[in-house]
Scaffold this motif. Structure first.
Motif, PDB file in Angstrom:
ATOM      1  N   MET A 169       5.047   5.337  -4.571  1.00 49.28           N
ATOM      2  CA  MET A 169       4.030   5.708  -3.690  1.00 49.28           C
ATOM      3  C   MET A 169       3.157   6.794  -4.119  1.00 49.28           C
ATOM      4  N   HIS A 189       5.987  -3.802  -0.224  1.00 51.39           N
ATOM      5  CA  HIS A 189       5.192  -3.006  -0.831  1.00 51.39           C
ATOM      6  C   HIS A 189       5.864  -1.852  -1.739  1.00 51.39           C
ATOM      7  N   VAL A 190       6.774  -1.314  -1.253  1.00 51.40           N
ATOM      8  CA  VAL A 190       7.798  -0.068  -1.878  1.00 51.40           C
ATOM      9  C   VAL A 190       8.274  -0.874  -3.168  1.00 51.40           C
ATOM     10  N   ILE A 198       1.302  12.025   3.716  1.00 44.32           N
ATOM     11  CA  ILE A 198       1.785  10.765   3.688  1.00 44.32           C
ATOM     12  C   ILE A 198       3.149  10.361   3.541  1.00 44.32           C
ATOM     13  N   ASP A 248      14.815   4.999   4.777  1.00 45.96           N
ATOM     14  CA  ASP A 248      15.372   3.932   3.598  1.00 45.96           C
ATOM     15  C   ASP A 248      14.584   3.876   2.582  1.00 45.96           C
ATOM     16  N   LEU A 249      13.241   4.083   2.402  1.00 43.36           N
ATOM     17  CA  LEU A 249      12.438   3.669   1.276  1.00 43.36           C
ATOM     18  C   LEU A 249      12.379   4.852   0.482  1.00 43.36           C
ATOM     19  N   ASP A 250      12.305   4.453  -0.948  1.00 42.14           N
ATOM     20  CA  ASP A 250      12.046   5.338  -2.102  1.00 42.14           C
ATOM     21  C   ASP A 250      10.721   5.594  -2.110  1.00 42.14           C
ATOM     22  N   ALA A 267      -0.484   0.748   8.081  1.00 42.64           N
ATOM     23  CA  ALA A 267       0.523   1.649   7.728  1.00 42.64           C
ATOM     24  C   ALA A 267       0.388   2.993   8.059  1.00 42.64           C
ATOM     25  N   VAL A 271       5.726  -3.384   4.412  1.00 41.09           N
ATOM     26  CA  VAL A 271       5.683  -1.895   3.786  1.00 41.09           C
ATOM     27  C   VAL A 271       7.102  -2.118   2.765  1.00 41.09           C
ATOM     28  N   THR A 272       8.116  -2.734   3.223  1.00 42.83           N
ATOM     29  CA  THR A 272       9.284  -2.692   2.524  1.00 42.83           C
ATOM     30  C   THR A 272       9.073  -3.499   1.102  1.00 42.83           C
ATOM     31  N   ARG A 328      10.165  10.431   7.188  1.00 45.20           N
ATOM     32  CA  ARG A 328      10.520  10.665   8.662  1.00 45.20           C
ATOM     33  C   ARG A 328      10.719   9.190   9.329  1.00 45.20           C
ATOM     34  N   GLU A 329       9.640   8.270   9.168  1.00 43.86           N
ATOM     35  CA  GLU A 329       9.888   7.197   9.805  1.00 43.86           C
ATOM     36  C   GLU A 329      10.620   6.120   9.222  1.00 43.86           C
ATOM     37  N   ARG A 330      10.619   6.066   7.875  1.00 40.39           N
ATOM     38  CA  ARG A 330      11.453   4.894   7.292  1.00 40.39           C
ATOM     39  C   ARG A 330      12.233   5.611   5.927  1.00 40.39           C
ATOM     40  N   ARG A 368       1.688   3.006  11.505  1.00 37.59           N
ATOM     41  CA  ARG A 368       3.262   2.889  11.499  1.00 37.59           C
ATOM     42  C   ARG A 368       3.660   4.129  11.033  1.00 37.59           C
ATOM     43  N   ARG A 369       3.391   4.890  10.261  1.00 34.54           N
ATOM     44  CA  ARG A 369       4.034   6.152   9.715  1.00 34.54           C
ATOM     45  C   ARG A 369       3.458   7.341  10.701  1.00 34.54           C
ATOM     46  N   SER A 370       2.559   7.246  11.588  1.00 32.69           N
ATOM     47  CA  SER A 370       2.392   8.170  12.245  1.00 32.69           C
ATOM     48  C   SER A 370       3.211   8.322  13.321  1.00 32.69           C
ATOM     49  N   GLY A 371       4.255   7.300  13.623  1.00 32.17           N
ATOM     50  CA  GLY A 371       5.357   7.582  14.551  1.00 32.17           C
ATOM     51  C   GLY A 371       4.867   7.053  15.844  1.00 32.17           C
ATOM     52  N   ARG A 372       6.037   6.980  16.752  1.00 33.07           N
ATOM     53  CA  ARG A 372       5.899   6.661  18.285  1.00 33.07           C
ATOM     54  C   ARG A 372       4.592   7.619  18.508  1.00 33.07           C
ATOM     55  N   GLN A 429       5.391  11.788   6.159  1.00 34.66           N
ATOM     56  CA  GLN A 429       5.520  10.790   7.410  1.00 34.66           C
ATOM     57  C   GLN A 429       6.257   9.478   7.002  1.00 34.66           C
ATOM     58  N   TRP A 430       6.311   9.053   6.111  1.00 33.70           N
ATOM     59  CA  TRP A 430       7.192   7.775   5.476  1.00 33.70           C
ATOM     60  C   TRP A 430       8.515   8.372   5.558  1.00 33.70           C
ATOM     61  N   ASP A 456       6.071  -3.460   9.151  1.00 35.48           N
ATOM     62  CA  ASP A 456       7.529  -3.084   8.660  1.00 35.48           C
ATOM     63  C   ASP A 456       8.077  -3.964   7.614  1.00 35.48           C
TER      64      ASP A 456
END
Lengths: 168, 168
Positions: B23, A129-130, B7, B17-19, A58, A126-127, B13-15, A61-65, B10-11, A123
């Motif tokens: 978290m 997980h949320v 954190i 779509d997630l609430d 995670a 985390v979906t 920005r990357e995702r 992933r959340r650090s981005g490209r 970051q999420w 990916d």
DNA sequence: CGCGATTATCTTGACGTCAAGATAGGCGCC
DNA sequence: GGCGCCTATCTTGACGTCAAGATAATCGCG
């Protein structure tokens, strides 16, 4: 009336000299953390992960490209020691979810990068997980959530002030 | 602004779509639990204990005379499995802080009792422990403590309702 | 430009924990 | 009273974690 109340009542009877109010607050944080952790583990397991491996994936992933950080960078955001991190990376590398790459700018350092498979796994996980987290919190009213989060944030700031380190 | 805010940003920005509000709350509880645990460990270590062994001794001590419970009773108030408890008792018995006694009323069962030495150790340790907890909480105002404790109590009740079991 | 200090990561050894199953004593129906 | 079921505790094997120290590469002062 939760288990913590029982515990405090026992202490009050046995050691009335002690002020156990802090124990109540800290005990509740610990027990909640435990319950929540157990609830979230199941989601990780359903995707072949543990809380430990999820944490690493995670963070990448959340650090981005390009989804890659050095072990040192990872340590900065995770509450673990360097030896623990090495172990986590070993497991994830064995599973083909991350790979170690040379850092062209510093021979002492390494870059840990998500593989394609690792990206897909985190990916999807985390979906789910949320969604699990949303379920774990649904017993609390919207108002309580906001108020609780604000107080926790204020308390956490005592240990993690600003952008610098969060030593205990 | 704590680490959790970073954190979440970051999420977002990357995702997007997630609430990620749940978290944030859950993450803060986990991180606080971790910080507090690290702070308390030092006190235990100063008295030759770990959080695990303190937990057992404290449960026996606050249960009152004759400071003895069966493993089953201990399990009821501790958030661990039976194998873990056996291991904890083994360590404490080896250290001479508790002893296993036959239960005259049930041959399947055993009684775990504080020794004299165990009583002295836990009484001294819990006094220091309470002082440590008071220190760990001093960064929070009196008002915030009361409000936070009330909200945590309400949330914990979701997992530990009434006097029955506290499964996750 | 070389060598000691520093930084980044990994290794080692000891614990604590869990899930699942093994052992052993008690309980009750027939 | 005997035998199968239930209950209480312990055993086993696999992990995750930490503290402390080892290894390896870079930096910087003289």
């Amino acid at each position: 009336m939760d288990r913590v109340d029982d515990i405090l009542a026992q202490w009050h009877r046995e050691r009335p000299d002690l002020d156990v109010a802090p124990m109540g607050l800290i005990g509740r944080i610990n027990r909640l953390s435990h319950h929540l952790g157990r609830g979230m583990e199941k989601t990780f397991a359903a995707h072949g992960l543990t809380a430990a491996s999820f944490d690493v994936l995670a963070t990448l992933r959340r650090s981005g490209r390009p989804y890659s950080l050095s072990p040192g960078d990872l340590l900065g955001t995770m509450m673990i020691t360097s030896g623990t991190l090495t172990n986590r990376i070993d497991q994830l590398e064995k599973a083909g979810l991350v790979e170690r790459r040379q850092n062209p700018e510093d021979g002492r350092s390494v870059l840990i990068a998500l593989t394609e498979k690792g990206f897909a796994v985190i990916d999807a996980t985390v979906t789910a997980h949320v969604a699990t987290q949303a379920r774990l919190i649904e017993g609390l009213s919207k108002q309580d959530r906001v108020a609780l989060d604000a107080l926790l944030s204020r308390y956490l700031k005592v240990f993690e002030s600003g952008t610098s380190e969060g030593k205990s």
